[in-house]
Design a protein around this motif. Structure first.
Motif, PDB file in Angstrom:
ATOM      1  N   GLY A  59       0.795  -1.198   0.069  1.00 28.15           N
ATOM      2  CA  GLY A  59      -0.102  -0.023  -0.145  1.00 28.15           C
ATOM      3  C   GLY A  59       0.792   1.235   0.205  1.00 28.15           C
ATOM      4  O   GLY A  59       0.448   2.396  -0.289  1.00 28.15           O
ATOM      5  N   CYS A  79      -6.076  -7.658   2.006  1.00 24.53           N
ATOM      6  CA  CYS A  79      -6.591  -6.547   2.633  1.00 24.53           C
ATOM      7  C   CYS A  79      -7.717  -6.822   3.520  1.00 24.53           C
ATOM      8  O   CYS A  79      -8.108  -6.953   4.806  1.00 24.53           O
ATOM      9  CB  CYS A  79      -6.251  -5.200   2.177  1.00 24.53           C
ATOM     10  SG  CYS A  79      -4.409  -4.662   2.432  1.00 24.53           S
ATOM     11  N   ASP A  95      -9.475   0.953   2.676  1.00 24.12           N
ATOM     12  CA  ASP A  95      -8.889   0.203   1.488  1.00 24.12           C
ATOM     13  C   ASP A  95      -9.029  -1.381   1.954  1.00 24.12           C
ATOM     14  O   ASP A  95      -8.697  -2.300   1.065  1.00 24.12           O
ATOM     15  CB  ASP A  95      -7.524   0.566   1.252  1.00 24.12           C
ATOM     16  CG  ASP A  95      -7.369   1.829   0.596  1.00 24.12           C
ATOM     17  OD1 ASP A  95      -8.278   2.557   0.358  1.00 24.12           O
ATOM     18  OD2 ASP A  95      -6.126   2.313   0.383  1.00 24.12           O
ATOM     19  N   THR A 103      -0.859   6.514   3.571  1.00 25.78           N
ATOM     20  CA  THR A 103      -0.843   5.484   2.541  1.00 25.78           C
ATOM     21  C   THR A 103      -0.257   4.320   3.299  1.00 25.78           C
ATOM     22  O   THR A 103      -0.373   3.333   2.462  1.00 25.78           O
ATOM     23  CB  THR A 103       0.202   5.893   1.429  1.00 25.78           C
ATOM     24  OG1 THR A 103       1.642   6.356   2.014  1.00 25.78           O
ATOM     25  CG2 THR A 103      -0.306   7.171   0.644  1.00 25.78           C
ATOM     26  N   SER A 154      -0.716   0.727   4.739  1.00 27.51           N
ATOM     27  CA  SER A 154      -1.893  -0.007   4.622  1.00 27.51           C
ATOM     28  C   SER A 154      -2.445  -0.325   5.906  1.00 27.51           C
ATOM     29  O   SER A 154      -3.754  -0.439   5.944  1.00 27.51           O
ATOM     30  CB  SER A 154      -1.321  -1.615   4.019  1.00 27.51           C
ATOM     31  OG  SER A 154      -0.447  -2.178   4.927  1.00 27.51           O
TER      32      SER A 154
END
Length: 355
Positions: free
Chosen positions: A268, A304, A354, A346, A348
């Motif tokens: 990510g 994820c 996300d 950003t 993860s």
């Protein structure tokens, strides 16, 4: 038999059962701290000398009794009285009885080691000790250049090791400093037993290359090179006339496994350049096999989602508190963590939406 010895629920905050959990927690702890002003992070990657071989069964049983398992006598019998011989050709040495350490290669040994080291915890709130089997990392969160708590933590860890018959291998122990402040300062080295710990700019932590810039170029370059070497074997198998199914299975086992190792912890935050380099390997494999292969982005997204569901269901998971539900009218959706720096946005583990 390993299933009979269950880890007490209160230990779950100290133990990690997967490498990506340990890596993600380490990175999130560092990035969250670095999101504040006048801060930096020091990571000490500990190496023990023959960690599993130095477990003292009597000390382990005492710790198990305080934790509650009822199989203490069975564990003591399992770890003592091991005959060991050396064989050279047809010659066998006289048996030597061992009463220290956990059997090498035994599935129960990592669990016993984790239970043995469960009381190795941070003594200061500004520090964290991340443990995965015999891999131990001290993460010191430094604010306003006050590093006394971190140095005291390292000293306390040395004392704990002496009390528990563990030997720190200072030559293989490394320290990495992550400092994004514009005004750079010198950082005095850390000492263990009078020896200076080597400072590095990159370290391979649980199979993932972490750098002092917290970028992933070093890691992606490494796994791309390794994966490209496996493409040669894939081409050879293609020439031998293997079926599409066999080629695909070989790709997933020997190439995709390299590209996607701990992918939820690092992909990510990859740059576009890194992602293109990774995807080029997938496209090359796709041309060789002649079939459709999943893109790494899709693999990352799927894993994820799977990881997020697992974390949400486990109240004892270290990252469970990161998932904050939105209002009841929007069930199944979670609030993103507030972040000032782009590197935290950003990351993860900091992007539940996300996952």
């Amino acid at each position: 038999m390993a299933a009979s010895l269950r880890v007490p629920r209160k230990l779950c905050s100290f133990l990690f059962f997967s490498t990506d959990d340990a890596i993600s927690t380490t990175l999130h702890t560092a990035l969250t701290h670095l999101d504040k002003r006048n801060t930096y992070v020091r990571m000490l990657f500990i190496d023990y000398s023959s960690a599993f071989n130095t477990i003292v069964p009597s000390k382990l049983v005492i710790k198990l009794e305080t934790l509650g398992p009822a199989l203490c006598n069975w564990v003591l019998d399992f770890m003592t009285g091991h005959p060991q011989v050396v064989r050279v050709g047809n010659n066998i040495s006289i048996p030597l009885i061992l009463n220290t350490g956990a059997p090498q290669g035994c599935v129960l040994s990592p669990l016993l080691y984790s239970l043995f080291t469960h009381d190795c915890v941070a003594t200061h709130a500004s520090n964290s000790i991340i443990k995965f089997a015999d891999d131990t990392t001290v993460v010191g969160l430094i604010t306003n250049n006050d590093k006394m708590a971190y140095r005291e933590e390292v000293r306390a860890l040395g004392v704990w090791c002496q009390e528990n018959n563990l030997t720190l291998n200072v030559n293989k122990t490394k320290e990495m400093i992550v400092d994004f402040r514009k005004q750079q300062r010198e950082h005095p080295p850390i000492h263990i037993d009078g020896t200076v710990v080597e400072r590095v700019v990159s370290f391979k932590f649980l199979g993932v290359h972490i750098t002092d810039k917290l970028n992933w170029s070093t890691h992606t370059d490494s796994i791309v090179k390794k994966a490209q070497q496996r493409l040669f074997n894939l081409r050879r198998l293609k020439k031998f006339g293997l079926s599409l199914k066999a080629l695909t299975n070989f790709y997933r086992c020997t190439i995709e496994s390299i590209l996607s190792g701990c992918i939820t912890a690092w992909y990510g935050n990859c740059s576009a350049h890194n992602r293109k380099a990774l995807q080029r390997v997938v496209r090359s494999a796709q041309r060789i096999t002649g079939g459709k292969l999943p893109a790494l982005q899709d693999t990352y997204t799927t894993r994820c989602h799977r990881k997020a569901i697992k974390i949400i269901k486990d109240n004892n998971h270290p990252s469970h508190c990161l998932f904050t539900p939105l209002s009841s009218r929007r069930r199944g959706q979670y609030r993103c963590i507030k972040a000032g720096a782009e590197r935290l946005k950003t990351a993860s583990i900091s992007r539940p939406s996300d996952c």
